[in-house]
Design a protein around this motif. Structure first.
Motif, mmCIF file in Angstrom:
data_model
loop_
_atom_site.group_PDB
_atom_site.id
_atom_site.type_symbol
_atom_site.label_atom_id
_atom_site.label_comp_id
_atom_site.label_asym_id
_atom_site.label_seq_id
_atom_site.Cartn_x
_atom_site.Cartn_y
_atom_site.Cartn_z
ATOM 1 N N VAL A 1 0.820 -1.212 0.000
ATOM 2 C CA VAL A 1 0.000 0.000 0.000
ATOM 3 C C VAL A 1 0.852 1.259 0.000
ATOM 4 O O VAL A 1 0.336 2.353 0.214
ATOM 5 C CB VAL A 1 -0.959 0.006 1.212
ATOM 6 C CG1 VAL A 1 -1.914 -1.166 1.145
ATOM 7 C CG2 VAL A 1 -0.184 -0.021 2.525
ATOM 8 N N MET A 2 2.139 1.132 -0.251
ATOM 9 C CA MET A 2 3.015 2.300 -0.243
ATOM 10 C C MET A 2 2.810 3.151 -1.489
ATOM 11 O O MET A 2 2.526 2.643 -2.572
ATOM 12 C CB MET A 2 4.483 1.860 -0.172
ATOM 13 C CG MET A 2 4.923 1.384 1.186
ATOM 14 S SD MET A 2 6.707 1.020 1.193
ATOM 15 C CE MET A 2 6.924 0.574 2.908
ATOM 16 N N GLY A 3 2.995 4.448 -1.306
ATOM 17 C CA GLY A 3 2.984 5.358 -2.430
ATOM 18 C C GLY A 3 4.342 5.422 -3.108
ATOM 19 O O GLY A 3 5.297 4.763 -2.705
ATOM 20 N N ALA A 4 4.420 6.261 -4.138
ATOM 21 C CA ALA A 4 5.645 6.326 -4.935
ATOM 22 C C ALA A 4 6.832 6.818 -4.115
ATOM 23 O O ALA A 4 7.936 6.273 -4.206
ATOM 24 C CB ALA A 4 5.425 7.233 -6.147
ATOM 25 N N ALA A 5 6.617 7.866 -3.297
ATOM 26 C CA ALA A 5 7.723 8.399 -2.495
ATOM 27 C C ALA A 5 8.185 7.378 -1.461
ATOM 28 O O ALA A 5 9.388 7.234 -1.209
ATOM 29 C CB ALA A 5 7.293 9.695 -1.808
ATOM 30 N N GLU A 6 7.240 6.667 -0.855
ATOM 31 C CA GLU A 6 7.603 5.636 0.116
ATOM 32 C C GLU A 6 8.356 4.493 -0.552
ATOM 33 O O GLU A 6 9.311 3.940 0.016
ATOM 34 C CB GLU A 6 6.355 5.109 0.812
ATOM 35 C CG GLU A 6 5.740 6.084 1.798
ATOM 36 C CD GLU A 6 4.490 5.505 2.429
ATOM 37 O OE1 GLU A 6 4.344 5.598 3.651
ATOM 38 O OE2 GLU A 6 3.655 4.960 1.698
ATOM 39 N N GLN A 7 7.939 4.119 -1.756
ATOM 40 C CA GLN A 7 8.633 3.063 -2.479
ATOM 41 C C GLN A 7 10.075 3.453 -2.766
ATOM 42 O O GLN A 7 10.989 2.624 -2.672
ATOM 43 C CB GLN A 7 7.899 2.760 -3.793
ATOM 44 C CG GLN A 7 6.575 2.046 -3.637
ATOM 45 C CD GLN A 7 6.763 0.552 -3.418
ATOM 46 O OE1 GLN A 7 7.871 0.045 -3.456
ATOM 47 N NE2 GLN A 7 5.660 -0.152 -3.199
ATOM 48 N N GLN A 8 10.285 4.718 -3.096
ATOM 49 C CA GLN A 8 11.643 5.181 -3.371
ATOM 50 C C GLN A 8 12.501 5.098 -2.118
ATOM 51 O O GLN A 8 13.664 4.657 -2.162
ATOM 52 C CB GLN A 8 11.599 6.626 -3.886
ATOM 53 C CG GLN A 8 12.937 7.159 -4.366
ATOM 54 C CD GLN A 8 13.464 6.400 -5.584
ATOM 55 O OE1 GLN A 8 12.692 5.912 -6.394
ATOM 56 N NE2 GLN A 8 14.784 6.324 -5.702
ATOM 57 N N GLU A 9 11.945 5.502 -0.984
ATOM 58 C CA GLU A 9 12.689 5.411 0.270
ATOM 59 C C GLU A 9 12.922 3.955 0.660
ATOM 60 O O GLU A 9 13.982 3.602 1.186
ATOM 61 C CB GLU A 9 11.924 6.142 1.373
ATOM 62 C CG GLU A 9 12.589 6.122 2.741
ATOM 63 C CD GLU A 9 13.889 6.912 2.779
ATOM 64 O OE1 GLU A 9 14.617 6.793 3.778
ATOM 65 O OE2 GLU A 9 14.183 7.642 1.811
ATOM 66 N N LEU A 10 11.934 3.098 0.400
ATOM 67 C CA LEU A 10 12.081 1.678 0.697
ATOM 68 C C LEU A 10 13.238 1.073 -0.090
ATOM 69 O O LEU A 10 14.013 0.264 0.450
ATOM 70 C CB LEU A 10 10.782 0.945 0.377
ATOM 71 C CG LEU A 10 10.827 -0.583 0.504
ATOM 72 C CD1 LEU A 10 10.972 -0.982 1.968
ATOM 73 C CD2 LEU A 10 9.580 -1.214 -0.093
ATOM 74 N N ARG A 11 13.383 1.441 -1.347
ATOM 75 C CA ARG A 11 14.473 0.914 -2.162
ATOM 76 C C ARG A 11 15.833 1.318 -1.587
ATOM 77 O O ARG A 11 16.780 0.526 -1.592
ATOM 78 C CB ARG A 11 14.334 1.404 -3.597
ATOM 79 C CG ARG A 11 13.133 0.809 -4.321
ATOM 80 C CD ARG A 11 12.811 1.569 -5.579
ATOM 81 N NE ARG A 11 11.564 1.091 -6.171
ATOM 82 C CZ ARG A 11 10.860 1.750 -7.091
ATOM 83 N NH1 ARG A 11 11.310 2.924 -7.522
ATOM 84 N NH2 ARG A 11 9.743 1.258 -7.554
ATOM 85 N N ARG A 12 15.903 2.542 -1.077
ATOM 86 C CA ARG A 12 17.160 2.976 -0.462
ATOM 87 C C ARG A 12 17.457 2.150 0.786
ATOM 88 O O ARG A 12 18.600 1.748 1.020
ATOM 89 C CB ARG A 12 17.073 4.460 -0.107
ATOM 90 C CG ARG A 12 18.377 5.040 0.422
ATOM 91 C CD ARG A 12 18.183 6.456 0.909
ATOM 92 N NE ARG A 12 17.368 6.489 2.115
ATOM 93 C CZ ARG A 12 17.826 6.243 3.336
ATOM 94 N NH1 ARG A 12 19.096 5.904 3.522
ATOM 95 N NH2 ARG A 12 17.029 6.314 4.371
ATOM 96 N N LEU A 13 16.412 1.885 1.580
ATOM 97 C CA LEU A 13 16.611 1.112 2.803
ATOM 98 C C LEU A 13 16.915 -0.347 2.497
ATOM 99 O O LEU A 13 17.703 -0.990 3.219
ATOM 100 C CB LEU A 13 15.365 1.222 3.686
ATOM 101 C CG LEU A 13 15.066 2.624 4.244
ATOM 102 C CD1 LEU A 13 13.745 2.627 4.988
ATOM 103 C CD2 LEU A 13 16.192 3.098 5.148
#
Length: 366
Positions: free
Chosen positions: A127-139
């Motif tokens: 249910v993540m949005g685009a900005a959250e997905q980008q941060e998730l990839r970094r993590l």
């Protein structure tokens, strides 16, 4: 209720859900209504409004108190009763596309709130949005998987362990029969083979990108002993495609070789294809097999159960990772999950970054 207050209270309710409490959207509405009724001029009022609406059993009280203290800290609530026309320079409200964090006031003690990253770690990837997905990839790129280990046949010198008779005797001979040190040995440790099977069917689409990135991290942690396959309507080996160090490049390469992204799923047939072609040939023998799938199967569960049994007979350990496992109220009632559970060593969650970290610990200890 003022906007700033509502955002802060909703963020607190969602932090409770991330901590494992069964907080639903209905509970959030009740909490806001109760807070509006009792008022928010004192911490005690907000505490009891939340305690009465967001907890359901005595077991919930301790984590509720911990999250409450962490989220609100020592800040008073009367500073949030009005929404300013413009935010002062000292007021910061960092948001990550829906992952709330409580407002911090510079010049006063900053409340020890759960950071947006910590909230993101427990947030459902689907249910993540685009900005959250980008941060998730970094993590995800910061995860450090540890490959499972096994004892090799050969030995190495050690300070303690089994007595190394031949070396001890040679040492005595070198000393012309005088008493010398006793030499010990232990078996060497080597990486155990890890096989990752990724379900890329339509039902797994919200999690496919993150699962593949995690597999990429696992592959580069032990490149010689890790294999990665995708399962949909076909079984595809993507180990070579995931060789590039940069995850984005590796995912593009994998996308070029996988023909059945977000298609149907035939788990039973895919497991049979893996066991017949790769598993019996040695790839799965005494290996740790990690299967990412929600267990939805178009065909009957009999074939899936039989192939899971065959796979377990070959492998050292089978770990099934479901994106629904860690969600509140989930019950393993899908036919596919029911069929494979008797042949699975570990059934773990795979819906968040925190769940991925726990999974990596399970794999390392397998």
């Amino acid at each position: 209720m003022p906007w700033l207050v509502q955002e802060s209270l909703l963020g607190f309710a969602r932090a409770l859900r991330s901590a494992g409490l069964p907080v639903t959207a209905a509970h959030e509405r009740l909490f806001l209504q109760a807070a509006a009724e009792v008022g928010i001029s004192a911490r005690e009022q907000v505490y009891w409004a939340g305690r009465c609406t967001l907890t359901g059993s005595p077991d919930d009280i301790v984590p509720f108190d911990e999250v409450f203290a962490s989220w609100f800290g020592g800040a008073s609530f009367d500073r949030l009763t009005r929404r300013p026309s413009s935010l002062p320079s000292g007021l910061q409200a960092p948001l990550v596309d829906g992952a709330e964090s409580v407002l911090r006031l510079s010049g006063s003690p900053a409340p020890a709130v759960a950071s947006s990253i910590e909230v993101l770690r427990h947030r459902d990837i689907g249910v993540m949005g685009a900005a959250e997905q980008q941060e998730l990839r970094r993590l995800l790129a910061t995860l450090a998987p540890r490959p499972p280990r096994r004892r090799a046949r050969r030995h190495t010198a050690a300070r303690r362990g089994d007595l190394d008779g031949p070396r001890t005797l040679r040492e005595q001979r070198r000393r012309m029969g005088e008493v010398g040190p006793v030499v010990y040995r232990r078996k060497r440790l080597r990486n155990r083979r890890t096989v990752v099977l990724l379900d890329v069917s339509g039902s797994m689409r919200p999690y496919a990108d993150s699962n593949l990135r995690l597999a990429h991290r696992m592959l580069h942690a032990a490149p010689r002993t890790t294999e990665v396959f995708t399962m949909g309507t076909r079984l595809t080996r993507v180990t070579r495609a995931l060789r590039p160090r940069i995850a984005d490049q590796a995912l593009v390469a994998a996308g070029d070789v996988v023909p059945d992204w977000a298609g149907g799923t035939r788990l039973g047939e895919m497991l049979r294809a893996f066991v017949d072609r790769w598993g019996r040939g040695g790839l799965a023998r005494q290996a740790v097999v990690v299967i990412f799938s929600d267990g939805w199967e178009r065909q009957g569960p009999e074939l899936l159960a039989e192939q899971a049994r065959r796979l377990r007979a070959l492998a050292h350990c089978v770990i099934w990772v479901s994106p629904h496992r860690g969600k509140s109220g989930y019950q393993p009632v899908q036919q596919g999950i029911v069929a494979v559970l008797p042949h699975v060593d570990h059934f773990v969650a795979g819906h968040s970054l925190a769940a991925f970290a726990e999974l990596l610990d399970v794999v390392a200890q397998a």
